[in-house]
Design an enzyme around this catalytic site. Structure first.
Site, PDB file in Angstrom:
ATOM      1  N   LEU A 105      -3.335   0.517   7.278  1.00 34.62           N
ATOM      2  CA  LEU A 105      -3.704   0.865   5.905  1.00 34.62           C
ATOM      3  C   LEU A 105      -3.779   2.371   5.757  1.00 34.62           C
ATOM      4  CD1 LEU A 105      -6.506  -1.798   5.241  1.00 34.62           C
ATOM      5  CD2 LEU A 105      -4.026  -2.018   5.097  1.00 34.62           C
ATOM      6  N   GLU A 130       5.020   0.749   7.047  1.00 36.56           N
ATOM      7  CA  GLU A 130       5.475   0.022   8.235  1.00 36.56           C
ATOM      8  C   GLU A 130       6.989   0.032   8.372  1.00 36.56           C
ATOM      9  OE1 GLU A 130       4.780  -4.309  10.492  1.00 36.56           O
ATOM     10  OE2 GLU A 130       3.976  -3.986   8.473  1.00 36.56           O
ATOM     11  N   HIS A 189      -1.038  -9.409  18.032  1.00 32.19           N
ATOM     12  CA  HIS A 189      -2.451  -9.295  17.669  1.00 32.19           C
ATOM     13  C   HIS A 189      -3.249 -10.347  18.436  1.00 32.19           C
ATOM     14  CE1 HIS A 189      -6.101  -8.946  15.366  1.00 32.19           C
ATOM     15  NE2 HIS A 189      -5.587  -8.001  14.606  1.00 32.19           N
ATOM     16  N   ARG A 199      -0.105   0.152  17.820  1.00 32.49           N
ATOM     17  CA  ARG A 199      -0.923   0.648  16.719  1.00 32.49           C
ATOM     18  C   ARG A 199      -2.381   0.275  16.924  1.00 32.49           C
ATOM     19  NH1 ARG A 199      -3.072  -1.532  12.380  1.00 32.49           N
ATOM     20  NH2 ARG A 199      -1.813  -3.437  12.322  1.00 32.49           N
ATOM     21  N   SER A 246      -9.391 -11.264  11.458  1.00 37.67           N
ATOM     22  CA  SER A 246      -9.496  -9.813  11.550  1.00 37.67           C
ATOM     23  C   SER A 246     -10.007  -9.326  12.903  1.00 37.67           C
ATOM     24  CB  SER A 246     -10.443  -9.302  10.461  1.00 37.67           C
ATOM     25  OG  SER A 246     -10.756  -7.955  10.671  1.00 37.67           O
ATOM     26  N   GLY A 300       4.229   1.569  -0.888  1.00 35.97           N
ATOM     27  CA  GLY A 300       5.036   1.648  -2.103  1.00 35.97           C
ATOM     28  C   GLY A 300       4.204   1.796  -3.357  1.00 35.97           C
ATOM     29  N   ARG A 320      -5.242  -3.650  21.087  1.00 39.12           N
ATOM     30  CA  ARG A 320      -4.669  -4.971  20.860  1.00 39.12           C
ATOM     31  C   ARG A 320      -3.724  -5.417  21.971  1.00 39.12           C
ATOM     32  NH1 ARG A 320      -3.485  -4.383  14.350  1.00 39.12           N
ATOM     33  NH2 ARG A 320      -5.667  -4.603  13.715  1.00 39.12           N
ATOM     34  N   LEU A 352       0.815  -1.208   0.000  1.00 41.67           N
ATOM     35  CA  LEU A 352       0.000   0.000   0.000  1.00 41.67           C
ATOM     36  C   LEU A 352       0.851   1.262   0.000  1.00 41.67           C
ATOM     37  CD1 LEU A 352      -3.049  -0.784   2.291  1.00 41.67           C
ATOM     38  CD2 LEU A 352      -2.995  -0.491  -0.174  1.00 41.67           C
ATOM     39  N   HIS A 385       2.284  -9.622  14.973  1.00 43.03           N
ATOM     40  CA  HIS A 385       1.542  -9.142  13.814  1.00 43.03           C
ATOM     41  C   HIS A 385       2.188  -7.939  13.136  1.00 43.03           C
ATOM     42  CE1 HIS A 385      -1.774  -8.110  11.227  1.00 43.03           C
ATOM     43  NE2 HIS A 385      -2.012  -6.978  11.853  1.00 43.03           N
TER      44      HIS A 385
END
Length: 646
Positions: free
Chosen positions: A452, A436, A277, A446, A295, A56, A341, A54, A412
């Protein structure tokens, strides 16, 4: 061995690019103050980008559209196979479509708090501002976000917030966003503005006059070592979670691009900040080479619980309601199953350590959708999460519509990465780091659905400003000398030859797996001084053994997966030591870094703001001799306080 003997203290550093003034004006100020490159001159500038995820992919598409000549690399066979495609749950944006009190300031506040007050306010506020633009751009690209009955884009909640701000496309959000960036990137490839090289891996940085001027890559099909030069280099190579061997990362994900840059002087910031995670399919045996993420969006409707009684092995559907402990709802009534998390992960570990875990080895907790199916109906649950439920059933053989999922925390995401300033430039001039791969926006933890957001913000909106300013201020860089190129090529060939010549008796995977066990045991969900010191004895010994006993079959001038893995594991063995040094020196608990010696009476993380309110930026000083540079963190708008989600 005291911490003082593990590193030396260097000069403090500061982010000189961040503007002053009200936080809500700083990004606008920086964009105006940045020098511009006119369209005719952009065509004369070459930019190398490593990675097509995402961050790059969006960067390549945007810079190509702007008119720069972009040379872009990925080690996958297509940009579409970047690990960003595995992100499932959603992307945050402060649109306030639900009219539930969200705003740019609230997203800013939630992110600083969620990161346990270890992130820069300037960066986080910029991210919150840009979040709304990202959604507009992705909709214009055709990303099929879910919509509610009135036609507006739908939202759901994620951990660490009390509003619904997460935009999603079923459980395929990363895939759909990546395809949007990919189609924009391929448009530029077709236009001739982006020169794309798949199946190539960056193995070194070409430096000249203290600046990043190119890269050395290896063609993973032919084995040929090649050099490419440019006016600037952008690293968008992802995180380093695979240092633990078992993680939710794709097996090819690695630290090599950023680590090789680190060895040229780029500071590596906060390497101990790794995110566990809470919602992953539990480990099931030695045969596994990676772990699978379920998810975080599932925690919207799924309820997390374990039996109240120790050792209760009954079928979950046979355990009555009064004998279940919905422990997140009990301990954190305000946020319930939507705590951040790091908190959810430690809570799961605690109940399993008490002997109340479920599944093989007692290393699991239930994520139960019975209430959601009863309340919403199975069809509605299928519409939201169907592909995730199918994936879970394929892996475990269990139907989550009929029995609760079993989940357990796993490595994660990595909040640490190369240090960058407000322009996303590292301390090496001309070397920019996005997504990242940098450390910039998340602090010590995070929030879900923010990866994203950061990747696309960096690539579509932030990088073009800082990169343009650098190029406009450095117009006379000149050609890269043959000497600089040949020296970098020789470093790469020398390591390849060394790896192939050892001809030992242990596989690359055996070393990687052993390193992963050490890291998970001593630098995983809970760290102690004793454990970290033990790791700092084991890792150098393992690294020494690697360089005498590893067996890499094949030759360099051909397709050679073992050689690829060996180079990556060699870098992980060095990174792991720095992670443990960083974790040992940071004698506090914050976010994803939990020191057992630093917790309150309720077992929650206990920060030490007086002594550790800084970014730890490490300079390579050779193995065993890193240099620590501290960047002080200042909080004007979100005052540090004990995090509470109760």
């Amino acid at each position: 061995m005291t911490t003082d003997t593990l590193f030396t203290l260097g000069d403090p550093i500061a982010d000189e690019k961040a503007p002053k003034g009200p936080v809500e004006d700083r990004w606008t100020t920086r964009k105006f103050e940045a020098k511009l490159v006119n369209p005719a001159n952009k065509r004369k500038k070459k930019i190398i980008i490593i990675g097509t995820g995402l961050a790059g992919g969006s960067a390549g598409a945007t810079l190509g559209e702007a008119g720069y000549h972009v040379i872009q690399f990925c080690f996958q066979d297509s940009p579409r196979r970047a690990h960003s495609i595995a992100a499932q749950g959603g992307i945050n944006a402060a649109k306030n479509y639900r009219n539930d009190g969200d705003s740019v300031h609230r997203l800013f506040y939630d992110t600083v708090k969620g990161g346990d007050f270890r992130a820069r306010e300037s960066n986080v506020h910029r991210l919150a501002e840009i979040s709304t633009q990202i959604i507009d751009q992705c909709v214009a690209q055709g990303v099929p976000f879910a919509r509610e009955y009135g036609g507006l884009l739908d939202n759901r909640s994620f951990g660490g917030t009390q509003v619904s701000r997460t935009f999603y496309a079923r459980g395929q959000t990363g895939q759909q966003l990546l395809l949007g960036a990919y189609q924009a990137l391929m448009r530029q490839v077709d236009a001739g503005n982006v020169e794309l090289h798949a199946r190539h891996e960056m193995l070194d940085l070409i430096m000249q006059d203290g600046r990043a001027r190119g890269v050395i890559v290896r063609d993973l099909i032919t084995g040929e070592v090649k050099s490419y030069t440019a006016d600037a280099v952008v690293l968008a190579s992802g995180g380093y979670g695979n240092v633990y061997f078992l993680s939710t990362n794709a097996m090819g994900s690695n630290v090599t691009a950023t680590w090789r840059a680190h060895k040229h002087g780029a500071y590596f910031a906060n390497p101990c900040y790794t995110q566990i995670h809470p919602t992953c399919i539990p480990y099931s045996g030695e045969h596994q080479s990676k772990l699978t993420l379920m998810s975080e969006s599932l925690r919207n409707d799924g309820r997390v619980w374990v039996p109240k009684a120790v050792g209760d092995k009954r079928n979950p559907n046979e355990i009555p309601e009064e004998e279940r402990d919905y422990y997140l709802e009990r301990i954190y009534p305000s946020f319930g199953n939507l705590v951040p998390r790091d908190i959810a992960s430690r809570a799961a570990k605690n109940v399993c350590d008490e002997g109340r875990g479920v599944g093989p080895g007692g290393q699991g907790v239930y994520l139960d959708f019975a209430d959601a199916i009863k309340r919403l109906g199975r069809k509605t649950v299928e519409a939201k999460y169907g592909n995730l439920f199918e994936m879970y059933e394929r892996i475990t053989g269990e139907n989550p519509y009929e029995v609760p999922m079993r989940i357990y925390p796993a490595v994660h995401y990595t909040m640490g990465g190369l240090w960058v300033d407000y322009d996303l430039q590292s301390n090496i001039p001309g070397l920019f780091v996005i997504g990242e791969a940098n450390f910039s926006d998340h602090g010590a933890n995070r929030l879900g659905a923010s990866a994203l957001m950061q990747g696309l913000a960096d690539g579509y909106f932030v990088l073009p400003t800082g990169l343009g300013d650098y190029l406009a201020r450095n117009t006379g860089l000149g050609e890269v000398s043959d000497t600089a190129v040949s020296e970098a090529q020789e470093r790469v060939r020398s390591q390849i030859d060394r790896l192939l010549s050892i001809d030992g008796d242990r596989t690359v995977d055996s070393f990687h797996r052993e390193l992963g066990r050490i890291m998970w045991e001593y630098c995983g969900m809970e760290r102690t001084e004793e454990g970290l010191r033990k790791a700092l004895e084991l890792i150098p010994a393992l690294r020494e053994e690697f360089w005498t006993r590893v067996k890499v079959t094949g030759v360099g001038e051909e397709l050679n997966k073992e050689l690829e893995k060996a180079g990556r594991v060699a870098d992980f063995l060095e990174l792991a030591e720095l992670m443990c040094v960083d974790a040992l020196h940071r004698a506090e608990s914050c976010g994803g870094h939990f020191r057992a010696e630093s917790q309150d009476e309720d077992g929650e993380a206990k920060r030490d703001d007086e002594n550790f309110s800084y970014v730890a930026a490490w300079e390579w000083g050779g193995q065993g001799t890193p240099v620590l540079h501290k960047e002080a963190l200042e909080f004007e708008y979100v005052k540090p306080a004990q995090r509470s989600y109760k």
